[in-house]
Design an enzyme around this catalytic site. Structure first.
Site, mmCIF file in Angstrom:
data_model
loop_
_atom_site.group_PDB
_atom_site.id
_atom_site.type_symbol
_atom_site.label_atom_id
_atom_site.label_comp_id
_atom_site.label_asym_id
_atom_site.label_seq_id
_atom_site.Cartn_x
_atom_site.Cartn_y
_atom_site.Cartn_z
ATOM 1 N N CYS A 111 27.200 49.767 -0.266
ATOM 2 C CA CYS A 111 26.769 49.129 -1.682
ATOM 3 C C CYS A 111 26.494 47.780 -1.377
ATOM 4 O O CYS A 111 25.759 47.132 -0.469
ATOM 5 C CB CYS A 111 27.616 49.710 -2.715
ATOM 6 S SG CYS A 111 26.979 49.144 -4.319
ATOM 7 N N HIS A 112 27.425 47.019 -2.105
ATOM 8 C CA HIS A 112 27.614 45.619 -2.079
ATOM 9 C C HIS A 112 28.666 45.212 -0.915
ATOM 10 O O HIS A 112 28.833 44.141 -0.632
ATOM 11 C CB HIS A 112 28.064 44.669 -3.236
ATOM 12 C CG HIS A 112 26.930 44.837 -4.431
ATOM 13 N ND1 HIS A 112 26.678 46.022 -4.946
ATOM 14 C CD2 HIS A 112 26.326 43.644 -4.822
ATOM 15 C CE1 HIS A 112 25.680 45.623 -5.958
ATOM 16 N NE2 HIS A 112 25.550 44.079 -5.925
#
Length: 186
Positions: A111-112
């Site tokens: 994800c991030h």
């Protein structure tokens, strides 16, 4: 080559980690016999982020400063916007990621989470993926961004979102069992 049922895996996280991106790998890797520990900036329990609000907490086993890369077979960085943003601002956390990358051991970020790989200079010239909103950040750091569930380049594993968690965990297991990877400098 280590077997997953004897592997020791470190999760690097702090407040604001996406709950599913920490809990799902934690539970699944443990179910496969791995010993999984959590490192953070302090020893205080850290809070998850779920559905636009704070969620439950998880206990921390080690501070970043207490971690020896030699003691672990892989590093996992969950996402959420808050978690990797706080970690990439911490010099100790960034240095820890750099040491894992230099060791050749698998490093996984979802994800991030790849923001931390960007900060550690680990993605230049490598294929990677991430949550779509940070695609440009990865490309600006020299990554060849792909819109795929899981992308692996010399043992650096990246994934897009909670929808890809099963494939992400499966790839972590595969890479741990392959052992160290000879990496060219990023």
């Amino acid at each position: 080559m280590p077997s997953i049922n004897s592997a020791r895996i470190l999760i690097l996280a702090t407040d604001g980690y996406e709950r599913s991106e920490l809990r799902h790998p934690l539970d699944n890797l443990k179910n496969h016999g791995a010993r999984v520990e959590i490192a953070s900036l302090t020893k205080a329990p850290i809070k998850s982020w779920i559905d636009k609000d704070w969620g439950d907490t998880v206990d921390v086993d080690l501070t970043v400063g207490e971690v020896s890369v030699d003691d672990f077979d892989a590093l996992l960085i969950p996402g959420g916007q808050i978690n990797p943003d706080l970690l990439r601002a911490d010099k100790g956390a960034v240095e820890l990621v750099k040491r894992f990358v230099q060791s050749g051991k698998p490093v996984a970020a979802i994800c991030h989470g790849p923001w931390l790989l960007v900060e550690a200079g680990a993605l230049k010239g490598r294929k990677a993926t991430s949550y779509a909103s940070i695609k440009t950040d990865l490309m600006n750091a020299g990554a060849a961004w792909r819109d795929e569930a899981v992308v692996t380049d010399e043992g650096i594993i990246t994934s897009r979102s909670p929808n890809d968690l099963d494939a992400f965990v499966a790839k972590i297991i595969e890479e741990v069992e392959e052992g160290r990877h000879e990496r060219r400098a990023a």
